[in-house]
Scaffold this motif. Sequence first.
Motif, PDB file in Angstrom:
ATOM      1  N   HIS A   1       7.972   4.660  -5.249  1.00 45.26           N
ATOM      2  CA  HIS A   1       9.016   3.642  -5.407  1.00 45.26           C
ATOM      3  C   HIS A   1      10.187   4.137  -6.261  1.00 45.26           C
ATOM      4  N   ARG A   2      10.049   5.299  -6.831  1.00 52.11           N
ATOM      5  CA  ARG A   2      11.162   5.880  -7.588  1.00 52.11           C
ATOM      6  C   ARG A   2      11.933   6.789  -6.639  1.00 52.11           C
TER       7      ARG A   2
ATOM      8  N   ASP B   1      20.046   5.595  -0.336  1.00 56.86           N
ATOM      9  CA  ASP B   1      19.908   5.630   1.123  1.00 56.86           C
ATOM     10  C   ASP B   1      18.586   6.250   1.575  1.00 56.86           C
ATOM     11  N   ASP B   2      17.623   6.335   0.652  1.00 58.20           N
ATOM     12  CA  ASP B   2      16.313   6.894   0.988  1.00 58.20           C
ATOM     13  C   ASP B   2      15.205   5.942   0.539  1.00 58.20           C
ATOM     14  N   PRO B   3      15.158   4.713   1.103  1.00 63.90           N
ATOM     15  CA  PRO B   3      14.118   3.765   0.699  1.00 63.90           C
ATOM     16  C   PRO B   3      12.745   4.197   1.197  1.00 63.90           C
ATOM     17  N   LEU B   4      11.726   3.703   0.540  1.00 63.74           N
ATOM     18  CA  LEU B   4      10.352   3.956   0.963  1.00 63.74           C
ATOM     19  C   LEU B   4      10.050   3.119   2.204  1.00 63.74           C
ATOM     20  N   VAL B   5       9.650   3.775   3.275  1.00 62.94           N
ATOM     21  CA  VAL B   5       9.333   3.081   4.526  1.00 62.94           C
ATOM     22  C   VAL B   5       7.817   2.966   4.649  1.00 62.94           C
TER      23      VAL B   5
ATOM     24  N   ALA C   1      17.772  -2.203  -0.730  1.00 60.80           N
ATOM     25  CA  ALA C   1      16.326  -2.132  -0.529  1.00 60.80           C
ATOM     26  C   ALA C   1      15.731  -0.912  -1.221  1.00 60.80           C
ATOM     27  N   THR C   2      14.636  -1.122  -1.939  1.00 67.90           N
ATOM     28  CA  THR C   2      13.862  -0.012  -2.497  1.00 67.90           C
ATOM     29  C   THR C   2      12.821   0.449  -1.499  1.00 67.90           C
ATOM     30  N   ARG C   3      12.245  -0.526  -0.827  1.00 69.09           N
ATOM     31  CA  ARG C   3      11.230  -0.195   0.172  1.00 69.09           C
ATOM     32  C   ARG C   3      11.363  -1.145   1.355  1.00 69.09           C
TER      33      ARG C   3
END
Length: 247
Positions: free
Chosen positions: A11-12, A17-21, A218-220
């Motif tokens: 989550h860090r 532009d690189d959220p956790l999917v 969005a973070t994830r």
Amino acid sequence: MTKVEAFRALHRRPSPDDPLVLPGPWDAASARVLAEAGFPALATPSAGVAASLGHADGRTPADEMFAAVARIVRAVDVPVSADIEGGYGLAPKELVERLLETGAVGCNLEDSADGVLQDPHRHADRLAEVRHAAADRLFVNARIDTFGQAGTDPEQAAVQAIERAALYVAAGADCVYPIGAPTGVLPLLRSGIQGPINVHGTVTGDGPSPAELGELGATRITFGPELQRWAAGALREMVPHLGQGVF
């Protein structure tokens, strides 16, 4: 590093532009496919799991849901977070014990029941009890259902979500999930919420990409039951061709 520590670290994100999917497996077979595709973690969707077990959304018995999550966790090596709806009426300590028995590293807990929003202070107290019982063994994603209320203006729902998020984060939630939030209010949510934000994505390609959602705050990103429903739809299209040797 334990699985829950690895999950927290995911989550860090290095850049917006690189959220956790986090795609959502509904059974062991789909979990293996997603893990083999290279996703670093997975998040089960309660509605997708319910469909695979023959139940309506929100009507899966707790024992069946926990058993399904355990099968998914056993099938893969990557961390798995579990959608456990409202917690099935279990006391926080028992809820945490049941989750840890499955091997899950995290959970979703929603703040509505049968479409009715719960008192946010009471829900925050419950989240605090879950956090206390879990210590650092679970990543708690607090789902916020203000956008699901009929007739609520999106900006008003966003303000309510920000207020609830503050209570939930103070109670120990690791992430908040304002489910159903339109993309237009994501910058407002991002500006008012401390910590990671979970946003619902789409698998159909007719909405913002993960990178675009990340830029909006969005973070994830999770997908709910969309993958399970897409797979069921693909099977329906194939069925008429069975026996013809053509797909």
